[in-house]
Design an enzyme around this catalytic site. Structure first.
Site, PDB file in Angstrom:
ATOM      1  N   HIS A 165      24.527  53.164  43.361  1.00  0.00           N
ATOM      2  CA  HIS A 165      23.948  52.974  42.075  1.00  0.00           C
ATOM      3  C   HIS A 165      23.084  51.446  41.935  1.00  0.00           C
ATOM      4  O   HIS A 165      23.502  50.716  42.694  1.00  0.00           O
ATOM      5  CB  HIS A 165      25.136  53.012  40.915  1.00  0.00           C
ATOM      6  CG  HIS A 165      26.190  51.882  41.149  1.00  0.00           C
ATOM      7  ND1 HIS A 165      27.140  52.003  41.992  1.00  0.00           N
ATOM      8  CD2 HIS A 165      26.322  50.778  40.524  1.00  0.00           C
ATOM      9  CE1 HIS A 165      27.781  50.966  42.122  1.00  0.00           C
ATOM     10  NE2 HIS A 165      27.081  50.062  41.305  1.00  0.00           N
ATOM     11  N   ASN A 166      21.959  51.883  41.073  1.00  0.00           N
ATOM     12  CA  ASN A 166      21.204  50.629  40.765  1.00  0.00           C
ATOM     13  C   ASN A 166      20.199  50.345  42.015  1.00  0.00           C
ATOM     14  O   ASN A 166      19.509  49.258  41.936  1.00  0.00           O
ATOM     15  CB  ASN A 166      21.848  49.364  40.201  1.00  0.00           C
ATOM     16  CG  ASN A 166      22.640  49.936  38.810  1.00  0.00           C
ATOM     17  OD1 ASN A 166      22.369  50.837  38.562  1.00  0.00           O
ATOM     18  ND2 ASN A 166      23.814  48.878  38.560  1.00  0.00           N
TER      19      ASN A 166
END
Length: 363
Positions: free
Chosen positions: A259-260
């Site tokens: 994620h991210n």
């Protein structure tokens, strides 16, 4: 897929020699080539196999003496392997996906399909999804609500695209790829043993039982143009902002993007690479197979990691890294040489100790 030698050469911007009207319908390694094949003898070392096969034509290196090799026709290119990209595209028979929309596909009435979109059996397309013109969506795929695929997308069997994912033009996904699964984000009510270990580099403190609260992924995934995703690879959605992939990035099989994560343009992410959450990868970076990148790190433009490298700190632009923990490749090689010399060093020290001890006794 049948083409004449001159047609192939013209399409590749290469030179053709001999009987350029000769038709070939496939490609093969020199020793295995049939009379209807174009043999791939792109280096002098490979040309020795031509006498074992039946090829009448071959793709050769620039300046090759094709007549001395007993061929009727030849194609030469300054960079034959680059010419292979165009040749393989011409000769690829594809997967045989039928045009049109299969009756078993489930498509929400609010989804928007561009011109000439093909939808395979048992595929599901959610509400508000938009599929660009000329896209091919294979069997058993899933495209979530409000997801966007640009024109010319090509999804192989069983690809899953989550809700609100945005993908640019000419996206290719191999079987089983997943874009937009939730990130691996969990937190404990109090400081966890994992957090203590990171701070202390070893001391876990009190070993109390812990439970984990799930942090939902509210962001999505944004992918640029001309990206290819390998089989069973996964790109997780962001926690709040989107996970972002630039233009021209190529992922091998079994890659895991947390994620991210942000990845720049024209990167190569090889098989079994894992990039932990919130790390940033620059442009034109190559991550060798089984490279691991820890969370919240930065890898600069044009950096390269060797296979199985474990990146635990930021990497400056242009650096070539190897090892666990990752270090400059030349430093890693020197360290490895030192390790190999240790047994000899131990023997020399033992012999020296023995000599000193013997000398002391005689004194």
């Amino acid at each position: 897929m049948s083409h004449s030698i001159k047609e192939i050469a013209a399409a590749l911007g290469a030179e053709a020699f001999g009987n350029t009207d000769l038709i070939v319908s496939g490609v093969a390694e020199p020793a295995m080539a049939q009379a209807s094949d174009l043999a791939l003898a792109m280096k002098p070392d490979f040309a020795a196999g031509l006498s074992k096969g039946q090829a009448r034509a071959a793709m050769l290196w620039a300046g090759a003496d094709w007549q001395a090799l007993g061929l009727e026709a030849a194609i030469t290119a300054p960079r034959p392997r680059f010419a292979m990209a165009g040749l393989s595209a011409m000769m690829d028979p594809g997967q045989g996906f039928a045009p049109g929309i299969h009756p078993s596909a489930v498509i929400d009435p609010s989804a928007q399909l561009g011109d000439d979109v093909s939808i395979g059996p048992l595929t599901v397309i959610g509400a508000g999804a938009r599929i660009g013109a000329g896209s091919v969506i294979g069997p058993q795929c899933f495209i979530g609500n409000d997801a966007v695929l640009g024109e010319g997308a090509y999804l192989r069997e069983g690809v899953k695209i989550g809700a609100r994912v945005t993908i640019g033009a000419r996206f290719i996904a191999q079987p089983g790829a997943v874009v937009g699964g939730d990130g691996f984000s969990f937190v404990t009510p109090e400081e966890s043993t994992i957090e203590r270990v990171r701070d202390s580099l070893g001391d876990q403190g009190d070993l109390a039982s812990q439970s984990y609260a799930r942090i939902h992924s509210l962001g999505s995934v944004s992918i640029g143009d001309d990206v290819e995703l390998g089989a069973n690879s996964c790109i997780d959605r962001g926690t709040v902002r989107d996970t972002r992939i630039g233009n021209g990035v190529k992922f091998d099989n079994l890659a895991q993007i947390g994620h991210n994560v942000e990845i720049g343009n024209d990167c190569l992410i090889c098989a079994q690479v894992g990039i932990a959450g919130s790390s940033r990868i620059g442009h034109n970076v190559v991550l060798g197979g089984q490279t691991g990148v820890s969370d919240n790190l930065f890898i600069g433009d044009h950096a390269i990691t060797g296979g199985a490298t474990k990146v635990l700190a930021n990497v400056p632009a242009g650096r070539v890294m190897l090892g666990y923990p990752a270090m400059k490749m030349e430093t890693h090689i020197e360290v490895y040489k030192g390790l190999r010399r240790l047994p000899r060093l131990f023997r020399d020290v033992a012999a020296l100790q023995k000599a000193v001890s013997k000398s002391a006794k005689t004194d």
